[in-house]
Design a protein around this motif. Structure first.
Motif, PDB file in Angstrom:
ATOM      1  N   VAL A  41       9.153  58.218  52.792  1.00 17.80           N
ATOM      2  CA  VAL A  41      10.013  57.257  52.103  1.00 17.80           C
ATOM      3  C   VAL A  41       9.280  55.917  52.071  1.00 17.80           C
ATOM      4  O   VAL A  41       8.961  55.354  53.116  1.00 17.80           O
ATOM      5  CB  VAL A  41      11.386  57.119  52.796  1.00 17.80           C
ATOM      6  CG1 VAL A  41      12.227  56.054  52.124  1.00 17.80           C
ATOM      7  CG2 VAL A  41      12.118  58.457  52.788  1.00 17.80           C
ATOM      8  N   LEU A  42       9.001  55.418  50.866  1.00 18.98           N
ATOM      9  CA  LEU A  42       8.295  54.150  50.700  1.00 18.98           C
ATOM     10  C   LEU A  42       9.250  52.966  50.640  1.00 18.98           C
ATOM     11  O   LEU A  42       8.912  51.865  51.052  1.00 18.98           O
ATOM     12  CB  LEU A  42       7.449  54.175  49.434  1.00 18.98           C
ATOM     13  CG  LEU A  42       6.326  55.204  49.400  1.00 18.98           C
ATOM     14  CD1 LEU A  42       5.655  55.204  48.034  1.00 18.98           C
ATOM     15  CD2 LEU A  42       5.315  54.925  50.487  1.00 18.98           C
ATOM     16  N   PHE A  43      10.420  53.195  50.075  1.00 16.32           N
ATOM     17  CA  PHE A  43      11.436  52.143  49.997  1.00 16.32           C
ATOM     18  C   PHE A  43      12.806  52.782  49.954  1.00 16.32           C
ATOM     19  O   PHE A  43      12.950  53.931  49.561  1.00 16.32           O
ATOM     20  CB  PHE A  43      11.204  51.208  48.803  1.00 16.32           C
ATOM     21  CG  PHE A  43      11.065  51.885  47.469  1.00 16.32           C
ATOM     22  CD1 PHE A  43      12.181  52.172  46.692  1.00 16.32           C
ATOM     23  CD2 PHE A  43       9.820  52.226  46.988  1.00 16.32           C
ATOM     24  CE1 PHE A  43      12.047  52.784  45.450  1.00 16.32           C
ATOM     25  CE2 PHE A  43       9.672  52.844  45.746  1.00 16.32           C
ATOM     26  CZ  PHE A  43      10.794  53.118  44.986  1.00 16.32           C
ATOM     27  N   PHE A  52       4.976  46.170  46.083  1.00 12.67           N
ATOM     28  CA  PHE A  52       5.023  46.763  44.747  1.00 12.67           C
ATOM     29  C   PHE A  52       4.057  47.932  44.701  1.00 12.67           C
ATOM     30  O   PHE A  52       2.844  47.743  44.822  1.00 12.67           O
ATOM     31  CB  PHE A  52       4.638  45.702  43.718  1.00 12.67           C
ATOM     32  CG  PHE A  52       4.932  46.102  42.324  1.00 12.67           C
ATOM     33  CD1 PHE A  52       6.221  46.043  41.828  1.00 12.67           C
ATOM     34  CD2 PHE A  52       3.917  46.549  41.499  1.00 12.67           C
ATOM     35  CE1 PHE A  52       6.502  46.428  40.528  1.00 12.67           C
ATOM     36  CE2 PHE A  52       4.189  46.928  40.194  1.00 12.67           C
ATOM     37  CZ  PHE A  52       5.479  46.865  39.711  1.00 12.67           C
ATOM     38  N   PRO A  53       4.573  49.160  44.560  1.00 21.58           N
ATOM     39  CA  PRO A  53       3.678  50.322  44.586  1.00 21.58           C
ATOM     40  C   PRO A  53       2.882  50.480  43.293  1.00 21.58           C
ATOM     41  O   PRO A  53       3.444  50.466  42.201  1.00 21.58           O
ATOM     42  CB  PRO A  53       4.643  51.502  44.775  1.00 21.58           C
ATOM     43  CG  PRO A  53       5.932  51.034  44.183  1.00 21.58           C
ATOM     44  CD  PRO A  53       5.978  49.551  44.419  1.00 21.58           C
ATOM     45  N   LEU A  54       1.586  50.600  43.437  1.00 23.32           N
ATOM     46  CA  LEU A  54       0.697  50.931  42.327  1.00 23.32           C
ATOM     47  C   LEU A  54       0.075  52.273  42.670  1.00 23.32           C
ATOM     48  O   LEU A  54      -0.707  52.378  43.616  1.00 23.32           O
ATOM     49  CB  LEU A  54      -0.382  49.860  42.146  1.00 23.32           C
ATOM     50  CG  LEU A  54       0.136  48.466  41.796  1.00 23.32           C
ATOM     51  CD1 LEU A  54      -1.018  47.461  41.799  1.00 23.32           C
ATOM     52  CD2 LEU A  54       0.835  48.469  40.459  1.00 23.32           C
ATOM     53  N   LEU A  82       4.525  51.722  36.178  1.00 26.84           N
ATOM     54  CA  LEU A  82       5.170  50.770  37.076  1.00 26.84           C
ATOM     55  C   LEU A  82       6.518  51.295  37.521  1.00 26.84           C
ATOM     56  O   LEU A  82       7.200  52.008  36.781  1.00 26.84           O
ATOM     57  CB  LEU A  82       5.363  49.425  36.369  1.00 26.84           C
ATOM     58  CG  LEU A  82       4.093  48.733  35.911  1.00 26.84           C
ATOM     59  CD1 LEU A  82       4.439  47.450  35.167  1.00 26.84           C
ATOM     60  CD2 LEU A  82       3.173  48.451  37.072  1.00 26.84           C
ATOM     61  N   CYS A  83       6.921  50.917  38.708  1.00 27.47           N
ATOM     62  CA  CYS A  83       8.231  51.287  39.246  1.00 27.47           C
ATOM     63  C   CYS A  83       9.250  50.249  38.783  1.00 27.47           C
ATOM     64  O   CYS A  83       9.194  49.078  39.183  1.00 27.47           O
ATOM     65  CB  CYS A  83       8.175  51.359  40.772  1.00 27.47           C
ATOM     66  SG  CYS A  83       9.766  51.751  41.514  1.00 27.47           S
ATOM     67  N   ALA A  98      17.517  51.832  44.622  1.00 28.63           N
ATOM     68  CA  ALA A  98      17.194  53.256  44.713  1.00 28.63           C
ATOM     69  C   ALA A  98      16.207  53.442  45.868  1.00 28.63           C
ATOM     70  O   ALA A  98      15.780  52.479  46.491  1.00 28.63           O
ATOM     71  CB  ALA A  98      16.585  53.754  43.406  1.00 28.63           C
ATOM     72  N   PHE A  99      15.856  54.689  46.128  1.00 31.41           N
ATOM     73  CA  PHE A  99      14.854  54.978  47.151  1.00 31.41           C
ATOM     74  C   PHE A  99      13.719  55.761  46.528  1.00 31.41           C
ATOM     75  O   PHE A  99      13.891  56.416  45.501  1.00 31.41           O
ATOM     76  CB  PHE A  99      15.453  55.686  48.362  1.00 31.41           C
ATOM     77  CG  PHE A  99      15.986  57.074  48.093  1.00 31.41           C
ATOM     78  CD1 PHE A  99      15.190  58.178  48.311  1.00 31.41           C
ATOM     79  CD2 PHE A  99      17.269  57.264  47.621  1.00 31.41           C
ATOM     80  CE1 PHE A  99      15.670  59.459  48.062  1.00 31.41           C
ATOM     81  CE2 PHE A  99      17.768  58.530  47.379  1.00 31.41           C
ATOM     82  CZ  PHE A  99      16.964  59.636  47.596  1.00 31.41           C
ATOM     83  N   GLY A 100      12.543  55.662  47.129  1.00 30.66           N
ATOM     84  CA  GLY A 100      11.393  56.351  46.588  1.00 30.66           C
ATOM     85  C   GLY A 100      10.490  56.854  47.675  1.00 30.66           C
ATOM     86  O   GLY A 100      10.468  56.363  48.787  1.00 30.66           O
TER      87      GLY A 100
END
Length: 100
Positions: A41-43, A52-54, A82-83, A98-100
């Motif tokens: 789980v990243l966020f 900010f995930p790239l 982009l997310c 949300a979650f990612g």
């Protein structure tokens, strides 16, 4: 993948970063490529945005929890994309939706 190759791939996938100063490959930029194991789980929903995930390889599944305990997949972020949830969180300074 070494850090130099990661930075080259980052610019290939996200070309507008070539205009950013300091350059993404510069130590003072603070950008650190890292690998994340699958299913990490990243966020999380309602948490403050921590970055900010790239995506350079793989994908991030972005989902929301439903009222009945299930989760609904909204979209997946793949290399070069982009997310939207992270973008909205950063620009509006509000918790993640949300979650990612």
């Amino acid at each position: 993948m070494n850090a130099l190759a990661s930075m080259a791939l980052l610019i290939d996938l996200y070309p507008s970063l070539a205009q950013v100063q300091p350059a993404p490959a510069a130590p003072e930029s603070g950008l650190q490529p890292f690998e994340v194991p699958a299913n990490t789980v990243l966020f999380s929903e309602n948490a403050p945005c921590q970055g900010f995930p790239l995506v350079l390889q793989g994908e991030i599944k972005v989902s929301r929890h439903s009222g009945d305990g299930r989760s609904l997949e909204l979209y997946r972020v793949v290399p070069g994309e982009l997310c939207l949830v992270s973008s909205a969180c950063l620009f509006r300074a509000q918790p993640l939706t949300a979650f990612g």
